[in-house]
Design a protein around this motif. Structure first.
Motif, short mmCIF file in Angstrom:
data_model
loop_
_atom_site.label_atom_id
_atom_site.label_comp_id
_atom_site.label_asym_id
_atom_site.label_seq_id
_atom_site.Cartn_x
_atom_site.Cartn_y
_atom_site.Cartn_z
N UNK A 199 0.81 -1.22 0.00
CA UNK A 199 0.00 0.00 0.00
C UNK A 199 0.84 1.26 0.00
N UNK A 200 1.57 1.50 1.08
CA UNK A 200 2.48 2.63 1.16
C UNK A 200 3.76 2.18 1.84
N UNK A 201 4.79 3.01 1.72
CA UNK A 201 6.08 2.63 2.28
C UNK A 201 6.75 3.85 2.91
N UNK A 202 7.65 3.58 3.83
CA UNK A 202 8.48 4.63 4.40
C UNK A 202 9.62 5.00 3.46
N UNK A 203 10.17 3.97 2.80
CA UNK A 203 11.20 4.17 1.79
C UNK A 203 10.76 3.42 0.54
N UNK A 204 10.64 4.15 -0.55
CA UNK A 204 10.25 3.55 -1.82
C UNK A 204 11.48 3.47 -2.72
N UNK A 207 14.97 -3.32 7.17
CA UNK A 207 13.64 -3.67 6.68
C UNK A 207 12.68 -4.00 7.82
N UNK A 208 13.20 -4.05 9.05
CA UNK A 208 12.35 -4.18 10.24
C UNK A 208 12.11 -2.82 10.88
N UNK A 209 13.02 -1.88 10.67
CA UNK A 209 12.87 -0.55 11.27
C UNK A 209 11.85 0.30 10.53
N UNK A 210 11.71 0.06 9.23
CA UNK A 210 10.80 0.86 8.40
C UNK A 210 10.32 -0.01 7.25
N UNK A 211 9.16 0.36 6.71
CA UNK A 211 8.66 -0.37 5.54
C UNK A 211 9.38 0.11 4.30
N UNK A 212 10.16 -0.78 3.71
CA UNK A 212 10.84 -0.50 2.45
C UNK A 212 10.19 -1.37 1.39
N UNK A 213 9.87 -0.78 0.24
CA UNK A 213 9.20 -1.52 -0.81
C UNK A 213 9.70 -1.06 -2.17
N UNK A 214 9.61 -1.95 -3.14
CA UNK A 214 10.03 -1.65 -4.50
C UNK A 214 8.84 -1.06 -5.26
N UNK A 259 9.79 14.08 -12.49
CA UNK A 259 9.43 14.95 -11.37
C UNK A 259 8.01 14.67 -10.88
N UNK A 260 7.08 14.53 -11.80
CA UNK A 260 5.68 14.29 -11.41
C UNK A 260 5.55 12.97 -10.66
N UNK A 261 6.23 11.94 -11.13
CA UNK A 261 6.15 10.63 -10.46
C UNK A 261 6.81 10.69 -9.08
N UNK A 262 7.94 11.40 -8.98
CA UNK A 262 8.59 11.55 -7.68
C UNK A 262 7.71 12.33 -6.72
N UNK A 263 7.05 13.37 -7.23
CA UNK A 263 6.11 14.13 -6.39
C UNK A 263 5.05 13.21 -5.80
N UNK A 300 3.12 10.55 -0.57
CA UNK A 300 2.60 9.46 0.27
C UNK A 300 3.31 9.40 1.62
N UNK A 301 4.37 10.19 1.77
CA UNK A 301 5.15 10.15 3.00
C UNK A 301 6.43 9.35 2.87
N UNK A 302 6.68 8.78 1.69
CA UNK A 302 7.88 7.97 1.49
C UNK A 302 9.10 8.84 1.26
N UNK A 303 10.26 8.28 1.56
CA UNK A 303 11.53 8.80 1.06
C UNK A 303 11.92 7.94 -0.13
#
Length: 334
Positions: free
Chosen positions: A47-52, A94-101, A120-124, A129-132
């Motif tokens: 759904x969402x991730x902390x790091x994408x 990967x236990x400290x934060x949700x990382x997803x591809x 740029x639009x895709x990165x925006x 979503x709150x991801x880095x």
């Protein structure tokens, strides 16, 4: 067949619940299954991730050897060997934060201006979503739209740029958007905190001394590859931390910062570069910095052999991801 992998969870907000980690390599061979980064779940599975982790298969901005459009997937393939615990940082990222591809951003290979806007639009959208972002290039042109997105969210950012080259030239063949110009454009657009800009690993011939003069006027400090060799990684990392302070930090890594012995698979190799060990140790020395996103670019697998470059790039992305995950976990705990 997904029995050996963690099953898809309900969509989660960043920081909510226990992160879903990679496929268990003791039950599914590393060479089996889809090659997501570090065998992590896809973004649509969580759904969402902390790091994408997102690929940008684009290399229309190169000035010498093409092929970095295939870099992201080569890094993903090499990352099958990564494991969930990082002993160098004493952390399980990967236990400290949700990382997803998050898959790839598809950009027009025939129109650089349009491609920059698309990236740029895709990165925006991902940052909203709150991801880095942990971005896998692609050539260094992509750093400009990524910096636009990050600065939109955080304001002007500190930049730590690992590269054999300055990438602050003005134009190539009259073109403003190339892999040698992203940081001049970023400076001109006010995306960078000019009190906290550093190149690391630069070396090799230039067009003239004016290249260095222009670069200095933009606010960049330079740590050459020879400086790293003479001064050592601990002193260099401390200097970089002092310069960055508590500012939001973007880290951009051209894999040609490494010597061709450690990264032959790149478009513009230069002799006398960092070792992979030096690069990883400097990155580990950035623990505690407020890293908001990062990229690893210019991996060109057609010139690689035995996946030397892709392996180095996958470990580089792993260290950056670990730093971001630690930062996320620390901010929640605080």
């Amino acid at each position: 067949m997904t029995s050996a992998a963690q099953q898809p969870d309900e969509p989660r907000a960043p920081g909510a619940g226990r992160p879903r980690g990679p496929v268990d390599s003791s039950r599914v061979p590393r060479y089996a299954g889809p090659a997501t980064f570090a065998r992590l779940p896809r973004l649509d599975e969580v759904g969402t991730a902390d790091v994408a982790v997102v690929g940008v298969p684009f290399d229309t901005g190169v000035s010498y050897r093409p092929g970095a459009r295939f870099g992201g997937n080569a890094i993903r393939e090499a990352s099958r060997l990564l494991r969930p615990y990082n002993p160098a940082q004493d952390a399980s990222p990967f236990a400290l934060a949700q990382v997803a591809d998050a898959g790839d951003i598809a950009a027009n290979p025939f129109n650089i201006d349009e491609a920059v806007e698309t990236i740029q639009a895709a990165a925006d959208d991902l940052l909203d979503t709150g991801a880095r972002l942990m971005t896998l290039g692609g050539d260094h042109t992509i750093a400009l739209p990524l910096l636009r997105s990050v600065a939109r969210k955080h304001g002007p950012v500190a930049l730590l740029h690992f590269d054999a080259h300055l990438d602050t030239w003005d134009t190539y063949f009259g073109a403003e958007y190339t892999h040698g110009t992203p940081f001049r454009r970023a400076f001109e657009e006010g995306l960078l905190d000019t009190s906290a800009l550093s190149h690391v690993g630069t070396r090799g011939p230039l067009y003239g001394k004016k290249d260095l003069d222009d670069d200095e006027k933009m606010g960049f400090g330079i740590v050459t590859s020879a400086d790293v060799m003479r001064r050592g990684v601990d002193e260099v990392a401390q200097q970089l931390r002092d310069r960055i302070g508590d500012r939001p930090l973007y880290v951009s890594i051209d894999i040609d910062v490494l010597d061709p012995a450690h990264a032959p698979g790149t478009g513009t190799p230069e002799a006398g570069g960092l070792t992979s060990r030096e690069l990883l140790e400097i990155l580990r020395g950035l623990a505690g910095c407020r890293m908001v996103s990062a990229d690893v670019v210019e991996v060109a697998p057609a010139y690689d052999h035995a996946e030397i470059t892709s392996v180095a790039a996958s470990h580089t992305a792993y260290e950056l991801t670990t730093l971001m995950s630690r930062g996320i976990a620390g901010s929640r705990a605080g």
